[in-house]
Design a protein around this motif. Structure first.
Motif, PDB file in Angstrom:
ATOM      1  N   PRO A   3     125.154 -45.926  90.564  1.00 28.67           N
ATOM      2  CA  PRO A   3     124.863 -44.481  90.450  1.00 28.67           C
ATOM      3  C   PRO A   3     124.888 -43.767  91.799  1.00 28.67           C
ATOM      4  O   PRO A   3     125.371 -42.646  91.903  1.00 28.67           O
ATOM      5  N   THR A   4     124.359 -44.427  92.834  1.00 29.10           N
ATOM      6  CA  THR A   4     124.379 -43.817  94.166  1.00 29.10           C
ATOM      7  C   THR A   4     125.804 -43.631  94.636  1.00 29.10           C
ATOM      8  O   THR A   4     126.179 -42.569  95.125  1.00 29.10           O
ATOM      9  N   GLN A  62     121.909 -35.971  96.402  1.00 24.98           N
ATOM     10  CA  GLN A  62     120.649 -36.032  97.149  1.00 24.98           C
ATOM     11  C   GLN A  62     119.647 -36.935  96.445  1.00 24.98           C
ATOM     12  O   GLN A  62     118.981 -37.753  97.088  1.00 24.98           O
ATOM     13  N   ARG A  63     119.535 -36.813  95.136  1.00 21.29           N
ATOM     14  CA  ARG A  63     118.604 -37.672  94.391  1.00 21.29           C
ATOM     15  C   ARG A  63     119.003 -39.139  94.500  1.00 21.29           C
ATOM     16  O   ARG A  63     118.146 -40.021  94.492  1.00 21.29           O
ATOM     17  N   ALA A  64     120.295 -39.402  94.643  1.00 19.64           N
ATOM     18  CA  ALA A  64     120.786 -40.777  94.782  1.00 19.64           C
ATOM     19  C   ALA A  64     120.668 -41.275  96.222  1.00 19.64           C
ATOM     20  O   ALA A  64     120.952 -42.431  96.501  1.00 19.64           O
ATOM     21  N   GLY A  65     120.275 -40.382  97.142  1.00 20.22           N
ATOM     22  CA  GLY A  65     120.121 -40.772  98.541  1.00 20.22           C
ATOM     23  C   GLY A  65     121.423 -40.790  99.319  1.00 20.22           C
ATOM     24  O   GLY A  65     121.486 -41.319 100.427  1.00 20.22           O
ATOM     25  N   ALA A  66     122.468 -40.172  98.768  1.00 17.10           N
ATOM     26  CA  ALA A  66     123.785 -40.194  99.410  1.00 17.10           C
ATOM     27  C   ALA A  66     124.007 -39.007 100.346  1.00 17.10           C
ATOM     28  O   ALA A  66     124.905 -39.039 101.184  1.00 17.10           O
ATOM     29  N   VAL A  67     123.195 -37.958 100.183  1.00 14.50           N
ATOM     30  CA  VAL A  67     123.293 -36.760 101.020  1.00 14.50           C
ATOM     31  C   VAL A  67     121.887 -36.437 101.519  1.00 14.50           C
ATOM     32  O   VAL A  67     120.916 -36.559 100.762  1.00 14.50           O
ATOM     33  N   ARG A  68     121.806 -36.033 102.769  1.00  7.55           N
ATOM     34  CA  ARG A  68     120.493 -35.736 103.356  1.00  7.55           C
ATOM     35  C   ARG A  68     119.742 -34.704 102.516  1.00  7.55           C
ATOM     36  O   ARG A  68     120.355 -33.756 101.997  1.00  7.55           O
ATOM     37  N   PRO A  69     118.438 -34.868 102.376  1.00 10.85           N
ATOM     38  CA  PRO A  69     117.668 -34.025 101.456  1.00 10.85           C
ATOM     39  C   PRO A  69     117.380 -32.611 101.960  1.00 10.85           C
ATOM     40  O   PRO A  69     117.007 -31.746 101.169  1.00 10.85           O
TER      41      PRO A  69
END
Length: 108
Positions: A3-4, A62-69
């Motif tokens: 998913p990420t 962002q929720r998957a941690g792939a883009v800075r929040p």
């Protein structure tokens, strides 16, 4: 995880595609916006809303941690605009996209 990876791929593919399409149609976009034509309103009227799609993909990435929040869709739109300032030089455009993509990723 899958998913990420998928969220990251979708977001960055769409980001790159928007820049590519913008570079390909930059003259038309500049001509229309310079004449007071609202491209965003026209796109929404025609059922195309790339900024909403971008916002959704950004949130998922962002929720998957792939883009800075700490980045929002206005930041991403500004990065796209910045990249497009180099549209006349394909090598420079590719370099700008690579720098923007790297900057959007969360710190290691």
């Amino acid at each position: 995880s899958f998913p990420t990876r998928r969220s990251s791929d979708l977001f960055f593919s769409f980001f790159s595609r928007l820049i590519g399409e913008g570079a390909a149609n930059l003259g038309l976009a500049e001509a229309l916006t310079g004449a007071g034509y609202d491209l965003d309103a026209a796109a929404r009227r025609d059922g195309v809303d790339p900024m909403t799609a971008l916002a959704r993909l950004l949130g998922r990435a962002q929720r998957a941690g792939a883009v800075r929040p700490d980045v929002d869709v206005a930041d991403v739109k500004a990065l796209i605009g910045g990249c497009l300032t180099r549209a006349g030089d394909p090598a420079a455009l590719d370099r700008m996209v690579a720098v923007a993509r790297q900057g959007l990723q969360p710190p290691a």
